[in-house]
Design a protein around this motif. Structure first.
Motif: not given
Lengths: 283, 283, 283, 283
Positions: B194-197, B217-219, B231-236, B258-262
């Motif tokens: 999800s798009f945290l928070p 989204g993904a976080t 701590p958030i690194i990347e989201q989309n 997939r792309s956010v984690l990669a």
């Protein structure tokens, strides 16, 4: 203008489209656009929006509406026909930050907002000059939570006087009473400066900065009595990074707010939005 | 490979860049890339990442690290030098849904992930064949909340055996104990769907569907002991509409995950991320 | 204001950063932000932008600039120091469609555009009222390709009179002569209403519609003597589908044009753009 | 499976929807989804896609198709009914870069691509192992422009043998002859690695790098005999900056290519695409 829009909501069952399209055909209406959606093909809710043109629509109106009644009853429909020539009267509420108001005024000036901006109401004087220079009445009504009811009495009076159909909260930072909201069900559009349901309530940019998110957003929704919990119409987001502090996020966010609110208002004015439970179908 | 990366964190004050760049110059290092950030020019925290090349880096290592100590002490620095030739060992944890694992394997096969995928640990057998076909060891360790500690004992043993530097939770649906997390501070990367928070915790797509959002989204974030609060690194995000049910959202979301984690994993491997308080600086 | 920006371009070699940062340190300057880029670590071109603060900058100016000469010579640098307090004078050229002009005026009013809008020049009267109501001089100079030179004589006179540093073509639909362009090298920013290099030249939205593209875009670039071929500063796009005709694309595109041009102008004003060959480095 | 899709194209006139929906209703079909589009309400082309469910569809097929003929003739319709249970046979052509092939295989494995991947044809051996490990026949047919006709003879033989309905060029770097293309009109989908019409032809990433664009893209389209000029189905873009060289752009672009091609193929398989002149209507 001979154009109108049919909005129908009913339990799904075979024959709805056939019945409605036959009805329109028999009344010489040509279907210009049509969108439909079924929650669930097996007995779910069915929604349809049909935009049509009909010669001499003005004369046909009462006939159309009367003759449709038996079809509506057969299928147990909630329905309405919206006539494009009935321009809606819109009130804009704004507080101190004028960017969303400005975007709406601009779209309206360019002919992209098919509404009559009947009046602007604000608890600040900030926007008066800009609004009045466009020939739109501006009302300054100071507001705070202690005088909420008196304020709303005045507001309602104005809204009645101007026969307002739609209220747009273009960053109006006051909470409305349940009475007021109930009176304008699904006719008050708000812009919240976060990607809901993240950061419900006050100071979303500051909280987004504290949380260290990598994107910020804005959400336009119909107002209900649960703060920032009403049916969402549109959302969008923008990228931020560690260099952006709360103030930068606010700047970036404002341009998102502007476009998200403008789109929601436009869709409402074009009768594209159907509210079902706490969600919207946007055709 | 003669390339390395300098990561420094210290209170801001004049002369830091001059001192560090003079030091590198005197050791024949050429700065290839440099990024810096100051929280607040008046006494805030200062961060810098310098990528440099240095002939005979292998021989120079201990000399460089020893001689830098006085500079580090003068400016009160937290610092480290990461050597590009020290390929990091990575463990991937996965449960039943393999899409994020697959993306990482794919990037790794194409040479885009500068890491050694040392092993994959799963509480399901689903991914065994795929992982082993690439010559990567696969360990099946059944897990549930009642046997958390026994499970982690086995996992830690394997992580030590393979000298793992980084753990990636590629949709691993088990909660880790504070001991485990504490042992790998800022070295466990999770993907939350999800798009945290927004939608912390279980079943975010279902809840997104219930709420009627127009974007999902993904976080990716470092794991801490507060669930989905690290701590958030990347989201989309990606767009959805009323036609998308929970299942559709899941499909759309998976490609975002997939792309956010990669991206997050790649940035970690390139030593681009500095954690400060509960935020990341991504250079 | 004691803030300034150092912009340097030179062949890459070891010691540049050390030399510049030592120089700044010795003159009591604190580095606030720094970005650098090397085309190619082995003998490519090196670029750096350093934003710094220096007490009593006003008094230091000539000293700084004189004393830097030997360093610049040693490394064969092209360099300049831009002082934040020297607000740039900007001229806006516009034809009949005011949306880009409006966006710039708006950003300027909100304090987001650190420039002095010295004057607006137009070959139409459309925007006069709006511009003059903000106290900005408006000049109507009719133009067409047969009187290009006479027109430019008048324009140049005004640009000199107002000591203009930057010209923004905010949908100015006239081609400029090579003399004019040469006189303002890398100081004329244009907005082209397509995703360059697609649809160079006239009527890009119409051609996009004919081609059946699924996205339209806008591009801001420095003007050179090759039409729409100058160094690109920023681009963005928006989705369209088969329902959007040329007119719809134009509407959607205008909002893209507005933000793309505004970003490019802002970056120029913050001295973030370095032109190298036919490309930009945007720090 | 009792689901089917009606695709109709005819000159717009009143009564079409009424006639078709009445027809479906009389055959006990329930409309599940319906999309329509009119080029121009005054005598333009009309397009409709209706997805419906009909009990005992298998037995009804020939009856439905026969009985619809008079309606089709009355309105001068081009039409077809596509049955969801008739899974399409798909051939994938690929050269040396497997990323697009991989994406399709993956979607297919996850059950997201409703097709039978009948075979993969390649002018390289690169992908053989991966394809065969999934039980899909792989044919290596060396190709270059001098033996184009012989190659296509072999390819056509295979395509007939496997009764192929759709050919996907998943980065197949050979040009097809007009005979071949004509034989599979609107049934060959290509992915071009640029935002068309920018960078038609060879080496688009390199040319994008040379031009200094700030975004790169990918385009999926039906193949016609004009290189990269066929009807566009889908496009998307990604951001790049001055730090990205041609190689970086290629990496960024590959992930765009993957998703753009996968979407186009999925839409084709769901019979969502109608080609009209050189454009697509995607319902």
């Amino acid at each position: 203008e001979n154009r109108a829009r049919f909005l129908i909501k009913c339990p799904d069952q075979p024959g709805i489209v056939a019945a409605v399209s036959k009805f329109l055909y028999e009344h010489n209406a040509n279907i210009v656009a049509s969108d439909q959606f079924t929650m669930n093909p097996e007995g779910g809710e069915f929604f349809i929006r049909i935009e049509f043109e009909c010669p001499d629509l003005k004369e046909q109106v009462s006939k159309l509406e009367t003759r449709f009644v038996p079809i509506a009853e057969k299928f147990n429909m909630e329905w309405k026909i919206m006539y494009v020539r009935d321009i809606k009267n819109m009130a804009i509420f704004v507080s101190n930050e004028p960017h969303c108001l400005l975007e709406l005024l601009w779209e309206w000036q360019s002919g992209d907002l098919m509404a009559n901006i009947a009046l602007v109401i604000s608890n600040h004087e900030t926007a008066r000059e800009m609004v009045e220079s466009l020939g739109i009445p501006f009302y300054y009504i100071p507001a705070n939570k202690d005088i909420r009811h008196q304020v709303e009495v005045k507001q309602k009076q104005l809204l009645e006087q101007y026969e307002v159909d739609l209220i747009v909260l273009a960053r109006y930072m006051q909470i409305l009473t349940p009475e007021f909201v109930g009176h304008f069900e699904n006719r008050i559009i708000n812009i919240h400066h976060s990607f809901l349901p993240a950061f419900i309530g006050a100071k979303p940019y500051e909280r987004a900065y504290q949380r260290g998110v990598k994107m910020i957003g804005a959400t336009s929704h119909y107002v209900t009595n649960d703060l920032d919990e009403g049916p969402i119409i549109e959302q969008n987001i923008g990228r931020v990074d560690h260099r952006d502090n709360g103030e930068d996020m606010k700047k970036i966010g404002q341009s998102i707010e502007r476009s998200v609110l403008a789109r929601a208002v436009k869709w409402h004015l074009e009768d594209r939005i159907i509210v079902y439970k706490n969600k919207t179908i946007v055709f």
